[in-house]
Design a protein around this motif. Structure first.
Motif, mmCIF file in Angstrom:
data_model
loop_
_atom_site.group_PDB
_atom_site.id
_atom_site.type_symbol
_atom_site.label_atom_id
_atom_site.label_comp_id
_atom_site.label_asym_id
_atom_site.label_seq_id
_atom_site.Cartn_x
_atom_site.Cartn_y
_atom_site.Cartn_z
ATOM 1 N N THR B 282 0.856 -1.184 0.000
ATOM 2 C CA THR B 282 0.000 0.000 0.000
ATOM 3 C C THR B 282 0.891 1.232 0.000
ATOM 4 O OG1 THR B 282 -0.029 0.107 2.413
ATOM 5 C CG2 THR B 282 -1.781 -1.149 1.383
ATOM 6 N N ILE B 283 0.291 2.370 -0.385
ATOM 7 C CA ILE B 283 0.985 3.645 -0.241
ATOM 8 C C ILE B 283 0.487 4.218 1.080
ATOM 9 C CG2 ILE B 283 1.425 5.908 -1.260
ATOM 10 C CD1 ILE B 283 0.516 4.748 -3.940
ATOM 11 N N PRO B 284 1.362 4.452 2.050
ATOM 12 C CA PRO B 284 0.872 4.938 3.344
ATOM 13 C C PRO B 284 0.226 6.305 3.206
ATOM 14 C CG PRO B 284 3.270 5.035 3.234
ATOM 15 C CD PRO B 284 2.816 4.317 2.011
ATOM 16 N N GLY B 285 -0.669 6.624 4.140
ATOM 17 C CA GLY B 285 -1.307 7.938 4.133
ATOM 18 C C GLY B 285 -2.319 8.083 3.019
#
Lengths: 370, 340
Positions: B282-285
């Motif tokens: 996932t891409i954090p934030g």
């Protein structure tokens, strides 16, 4: 991803009848029998019309499958295939015409009134659109507390500490509890919907397109959360989605639906690598893949009108392998090498695959584009 | 699938060139910038994919081309949209009406909301045709049937008299495409045309767009959040993040070797037919809100490769290789992985 609050809630999670051992083993044991057992279930919708016979749609037609405890069963198919209706029938959200459904020891088809309400504690649903499944006019704390107030007769105050645990369990801050749904992003809202679904420590959750409305990265976050919760609480999922790649990632076994019928089931690995039904093959080929080497199978036309399904195999109108027998008889379910079943005449007639997958069998009717 | 080379497109000259486009929206917090200096072009017969997550500004950019954003709540403080030497931003409304649906047309995500339920499909296609090309009702209706046939509606001659509710989702989107192409536009803007459809129908629509490009030679600006789909269809891809273009490249180059960490993140998060049980990347934030843009690089807070220089100044979009650009000051130091 945050795993705060896990200890505190993990201890009391299996209290409502679930086995105390949450081993998190990916492969469920089959000694106790399946948690969800669906046999020959049909759902029929009727629409009365003034000057014509009622329009009758068999949305679900003789569907049979089972899900073992701790297992995830993926259900894929196009819109109109009956996959959502099947999910709803399992929770008795739509009436069934025939067949039997057993979920966690409850005979769902014959339950009503108070006993149905009690049974619903052990089975929950996460819907596609968290914008419409959370009440916009109450705080998320109130939405998540509601099942606790209704089923466990907790006061709103008593429910509060449980709500905080639940919100932390899905990776959000407990301080968010007093906010309203519009203050959250789509992914956060879906986490809250999941928090509400697990509030009563259910054993079985139907996820109906639970991640379809989210951006890829957010989608993955929610999938990871569902996987973590499954391992922690030994949950059992029916995962309904039209995105085949996501279903493969999360499911142990997969069922493919077409026009109200399950046309193929089997271990995810087998179904994806060696599909035995021409429809499964076409669905898999429709996934965008820039490095595709073989030609893509583009299905012609649309799903037939479900009120007037073709006689014989439901897929005959779009199938590249269609034979005479397909227009006369509905194919039986036969076993496939590598696990599962398929309902296709190719198994017994024509090339007589007798359990082999389709592989490179060449279609008799051109549907492929280079 | 034929893949028109980028070089050819440039030789043919350009069809649409968006230059330093800025768009503001009026919000509770006053005028807020949502598209910040977007530039890219589309050549004749070229398919350009515009990709980004929700909130990246890709739809706002595409709506700005035909000035379809509400005047009361939006403004374009600077920038140009050049279409065959004319600036659509400055064009008088009356003149623009002759461009819309005629030289540049657009299809949207939800065909049911774009079609009028009270008129037949044929009426609606014929209306567009008569508005721009004139001629008799009969001729326009014949043109409608011809267009439906072109987009692969079986028995088009009689289906042309159907109402939208009699069409399935995939057929409605085909009807929208037929309407968009009725006047033989030079540019087609397709905003998530396949997103609400099943994968099988999505495959049909993508194959159709690709075939129509080959047959009619129109340029296509294809807006989507599905990177897999866009790489299969487009010649060139423009990736947007938080109102800015962060990377442009030929489709397969981008897929195999991204030059911006955001593109690499999107590629790794794409659902693949991989093994189950592994945690998905996932891409954090999340995408920053337009009124709270981070200092320096807008992707910085979510990026796994930041250094001090990323916070000091906002990086500019710069050419990193022939035909590709990236808005990352560390592109040369990073060895980003393409799609697995």
């Amino acid at each position: 991803m945050s795993v705060k609050g896990v200890e505190g809630s993990g201890a009391k999670a299996p209290s409502s009848g679930a086995p105390a051992e949450a081993s998190g083993a990916p492969v469920p044991d089959s000694t106790t029998g399946p948690l969800v057992d669906v046999r020959d279930v049909s759902v029929v919708f009727r629409k009365k019309r003034t000057l014509a016979a009622a329009r009758q749609v068999r949305a679900v037609n003789d569907v049979t499958f089972h899900i073992a405890e701790g297992e995830t069963f993926g259900l894929v198919g196009e819109s109109g295939s009956g996959k959502s209706t099947t999910g709803r029938a399992l929770l008795k959200l739509v009436p069934t015409e025939s067949g039997s459904i057993k979920v966690a020891g409850h005979d769902v088809t014959n339950l009503r009134g108070g006993s149905l309400r009690r049974a619903r504690r052990s089975m929950q649903m996460v819907f596609q659109d968290p914008y419409s499944s959370l009440d916009p006019s109450s705080t998320v704390a109130a939405s998540i507390a509601e099942p606790l107030v209704v089923h466990e007769r907790l006061s709103a105050k008593e429910a509060r500490s449980r709500v905080n645990d639940l919100i932390e369990m899905v990776g959000l801050r407990a301080s968010y509890a007093e906010r309203y749904p519009y203050e959250f992003s789509g992914g956060q809202r879906q986490r809250l919907a999941i928090a509400r679904a697990i509030a009563l420590n259910p054993r079985f959750i139907v996820c109906d397109e639970a991640v379809s409305a989210l951006d890829v990265s957010t989608q993955n976050q929610v999938i990871n959360l569902l996987e973590r919760l499954r391992a922690e609480f030994r949950l059992t999922y029916l995962f309904i989605a039209h995105d085949l790649a996501i279903v493969r990632h999360i499911s142990h076994r997969v069922g493919v639906m077409y026009l109200g019928r399950i046309v193929e089931t089997g271990p995810a690995e087998r179904v994806y690598t060696a599909p035995a039904h021409p429809y499964t093959q076409a669905l898999l080929s429709a996934i965008p893949d820039p490095r595709r080497r073989s030609g893509r199978i583009v299905l012609e036309g649309d799903l037939p009108d479900p009120a007037r399904p073709p006689v014989g195999c439901p897929f005959q109108t779009r199938c590249g392998f269609v034979m005479d027998i397909c227009k006369q008889r509905v194919p039986e379910h036969t076993a496939v090498e590598g696990g599962g079943e398929v309902a296709c005449h190719l198994q017994t007639t024509g090339p007589t695959l007798a359990g082999s997958p389709l592989n490179d069998l060449v279609p008799t009717r051109a549907t492929s584009t280079p | 699938m034929t893949r028109k080379k980028e070089k050819d497109a440039r030789d043919d000259g350009e069809l649409l060139r968006i230059e330093d486009l800025h768009v503001d929206f009026l919000t509770d917090r006053g005028w807020t910038n949502v598209v910040a200096g977007v530039s890219f072009d589309v050549g004749p017969g070229e398919i350009v994919g515009l990709v980004g997550e929700s909130g990246s500004g890709k739809s706002v950019t595409s709506l700005s081309v035909l000035r379809l954003l509400p005047n009361a709540y939006s403004r374009t403080p600077s920038g140009h949209i050049w279409y065959q030497g004319r600036d659509l931003i400055k064009m008088p409304e009356r003149e623009l009406r002759d461009v819309r649906g005629n030289e540049i047309s657009m299809i949207f995500q939800e065909p049911m909301t774009s079609l009028n339920p009270a008129f037949t499909i044929g009426d609606q296609i014929a209306e567009v045709y008569r508005r721009h090309k004139g001629g008799s009702r009969r001729a326009a209706f014949a043109r409608a049937a011809e267009m439906l046939d072109l987009v692969g509606i079986p028995d088009a001659g009689s289906r042309v008299k159907d109402y939208p509710h009699e069409f399935s989702g995939g057929m409605r989107q085909r009807a929208m495409i037929a309407m968009a192409l009725a006047c033989e536009p030079k540019l087609l803007i397709a905003d998530e045309p396949a997103t609400a459809l099943d994968v099988t129908v999505q495959a049909q629509i993508v194959a159709l767009l690709s075939r129509l490009r080959d047959e009619t030679g129109c340029g296509i600006l294809f807006i989507t959040h599905d990177l897999g789909l866009v790489v299969e269809l487009a010649d060139r891809v423009v990736v947007m993040y938080a109102g800015e273009v962060v990377e442009t490249a030929a489709a397969l180059d981008l897929y195999n070797a991204p030059k911006h960490p955001y593109t690499a993140g999107l590629l790794s998060a794409m659902p693949h037919l991989g093994v189950r049980g592994k945690e998905l990347p996932t891409i954090p934030g999340r995408t920053p809100e337009p009124w709270r843009m981070p200092e320096g690089c807008r992707f910085g807070p979510r990026c796994g490769h930041t250094s001090e220089e990323c916070v000091v100044a906002a990086p500019a979009l710069r050419i990193v290789e022939a035909g590709r650009s990236s808005r990352c000051c560390r592109t040369e130091q990073l060895n980003l992985a393409g799609s697995p």
